[in-house]
Design an enzyme around this catalytic site. Structure first.
Site, PDB file in Angstrom:
ATOM      1  N   ILE A  97      45.677  16.937  37.947  1.00 57.06           N
ATOM      2  CA  ILE A  97      45.897  16.877  36.587  1.00 57.06           C
ATOM      3  C   ILE A  97      45.187  17.238  35.364  1.00 57.06           C
ATOM      4  CG2 ILE A  97      45.385  14.412  36.072  1.00 57.06           C
ATOM      5  CD1 ILE A  97      48.157  13.783  35.028  1.00 57.06           C
TER       6      ILE A  97
ATOM      7  N   GLY B 238      31.086   9.833  43.459  1.00 60.57           N
ATOM      8  CA  GLY B 238      31.980  10.357  42.367  1.00 60.57           C
ATOM      9  C   GLY B 238      33.341  10.216  42.700  1.00 60.57           C
ATOM     10  N   GLN B 239      33.923   9.418  43.659  1.00 68.25           N
ATOM     11  CA  GLN B 239      35.375   9.287  44.029  1.00 68.25           C
ATOM     12  C   GLN B 239      35.993   8.076  42.910  1.00 68.25           C
ATOM     13  OE1 GLN B 239      35.973   7.726  47.881  1.00 68.25           O
ATOM     14  NE2 GLN B 239      37.988   8.051  47.663  1.00 68.25           N
TER      15      GLN B 239
ATOM     16  N   HIS C 171      41.191  12.306  49.475  1.00 62.58           N
ATOM     17  CA  HIS C 171      41.698  13.243  49.325  1.00 62.58           C
ATOM     18  C   HIS C 171      40.822  14.537  49.303  1.00 62.58           C
ATOM     19  CE1 HIS C 171      39.937  11.292  45.762  1.00 62.58           C
ATOM     20  NE2 HIS C 171      39.753  11.978  45.346  1.00 62.58           N
ATOM     21  N   LEU C 172      41.137  15.607  49.492  1.00 56.01           N
ATOM     22  CA  LEU C 172      40.421  16.920  49.571  1.00 56.01           C
ATOM     23  C   LEU C 172      40.655  17.781  48.473  1.00 56.01           C
ATOM     24  CD1 LEU C 172      41.121  15.990  52.817  1.00 56.01           C
ATOM     25  CD2 LEU C 172      40.116  18.255  53.471  1.00 56.01           C
TER      26      LEU C 172
HETATM   27  P1  AMP Z   1      37.781  12.132  42.613  1.00 49.53           P
HETATM   28  O1  AMP Z   1      36.873  12.019  41.512  1.00 49.53           O
HETATM   29  O2  AMP Z   1      37.372  12.746  43.798  1.00 49.53           O
HETATM   30  O3  AMP Z   1      38.267  10.647  43.237  1.00 49.53           O
HETATM   31  O4  AMP Z   1      39.107  12.779  42.458  1.00 49.53           O
HETATM   32  C1  AMP Z   1      40.309  12.049  41.890  1.00 49.53           C
HETATM   33  C2  AMP Z   1      41.317  13.414  41.415  1.00 49.53           C
HETATM   34  O5  AMP Z   1      42.416  12.797  41.006  1.00 49.53           O
HETATM   35  C3  AMP Z   1      40.537  13.671  39.819  1.00 49.53           C
HETATM   36  O6  AMP Z   1      40.201  15.213  39.773  1.00 49.53           O
HETATM   37  C4  AMP Z   1      41.755  13.524  38.901  1.00 49.53           C
HETATM   38  O7  AMP Z   1      41.766  14.554  37.908  1.00 49.53           O
HETATM   39  C5  AMP Z   1      42.873  13.519  39.765  1.00 49.53           C
HETATM   40  N1  AMP Z   1      44.135  12.794  39.365  1.00 49.53           N
HETATM   41  C6  AMP Z   1      44.127  11.476  38.800  1.00 49.53           C
HETATM   42  N2  AMP Z   1      45.205  11.287  38.549  1.00 49.53           N
HETATM   43  C7  AMP Z   1      46.045  12.386  38.924  1.00 49.53           C
HETATM   44  C8  AMP Z   1      47.508  12.433  38.648  1.00 49.53           C
HETATM   45  N3  AMP Z   1      48.539  11.497  38.277  1.00 49.53           N
HETATM   46  N4  AMP Z   1      47.952  13.679  39.171  1.00 49.53           N
HETATM   47  C9  AMP Z   1      47.369  14.587  39.691  1.00 49.53           C
HETATM   48  N5  AMP Z   1      45.728  14.453  39.721  1.00 49.53           N
HETATM   49  C10 AMP Z   1      45.465  13.231  39.521  1.00 49.53           C
END
Ligand code: AMP
Length: 116
Positions: free
Chosen positions: A34, A95-96, A102-103
């Site tokens: 997103i 940074g999760q 997720h990848l």
């Molecule tokens: P991380 O920081 O590695 O945990 O990545 C989480 C990712 O999820 C971030 O890049 C967010 O932009 C993405 N994200 C969070 N909410 C959504 C959503 N509703 N749809 C798509 N991506 C999302």
């Protein structure tokens, strides 16, 4: 980080909130991030709500291989013929922010090193 496994990604899988899903099979689903950090930014997740890479167990080895093959397939489908970056942020120092493994597939521009 809490081990709770109900996240926004579970809601995306159940189609309870919208997302641009680009690939799905029995084990994995891929959708556009997103907040894209590159012209192509896609997340590949297992349907099984594994919280993070550090939670993966030996029994998950086939699933982990499947996720990497899914990354390759989705990147090819997205036309990333000049390469791309795959990132797994793990835990708070990694940074999760979403507690469902997720990848990240990042592509469509030149990546730099080191990452932030
Ligand atoms: P991380 O920081 O590695 O945990 O990545 C989480 C990712 O999820 C971030 O890049 C967010 O932009 C993405 N994200 C969070 N909410 C959504 C959503 N509703 N749809 C798509 N991506 C999302």
């Amino acid at each position: 980080m809490s081990e709770t496994t109900e996240t926004i990604f579970s809601k995306i899988m159940r189609r309870e909130i919208p997302a641009e899903i680009v690939y799905e099979d029995d084990l994995a689903i891929a959708f556009k991030d997103i907040h894209p950090q590159a012209p192509v930014h896609i997340l590949v997740i297992p349907k099984e709500p594994i919280p993070q890479l550090a939670s993966v167990e030996s029994k998950d080895h086939a699933l982990m291989g499947h996720l990497l093959l899914t990354v390759k397939r989705v990147a090819q489908q997205a036309g990333l013929n000049n390469g791309y970056r795959v990132v797994i942020n793990t835990g708070s120092n990694g940074g999760q922010t979403v507690n469902h493994l997720h990848l990240h597939i990042l592509g469509g521009r030149q990546m730099t090193w080191p990452p932030g």
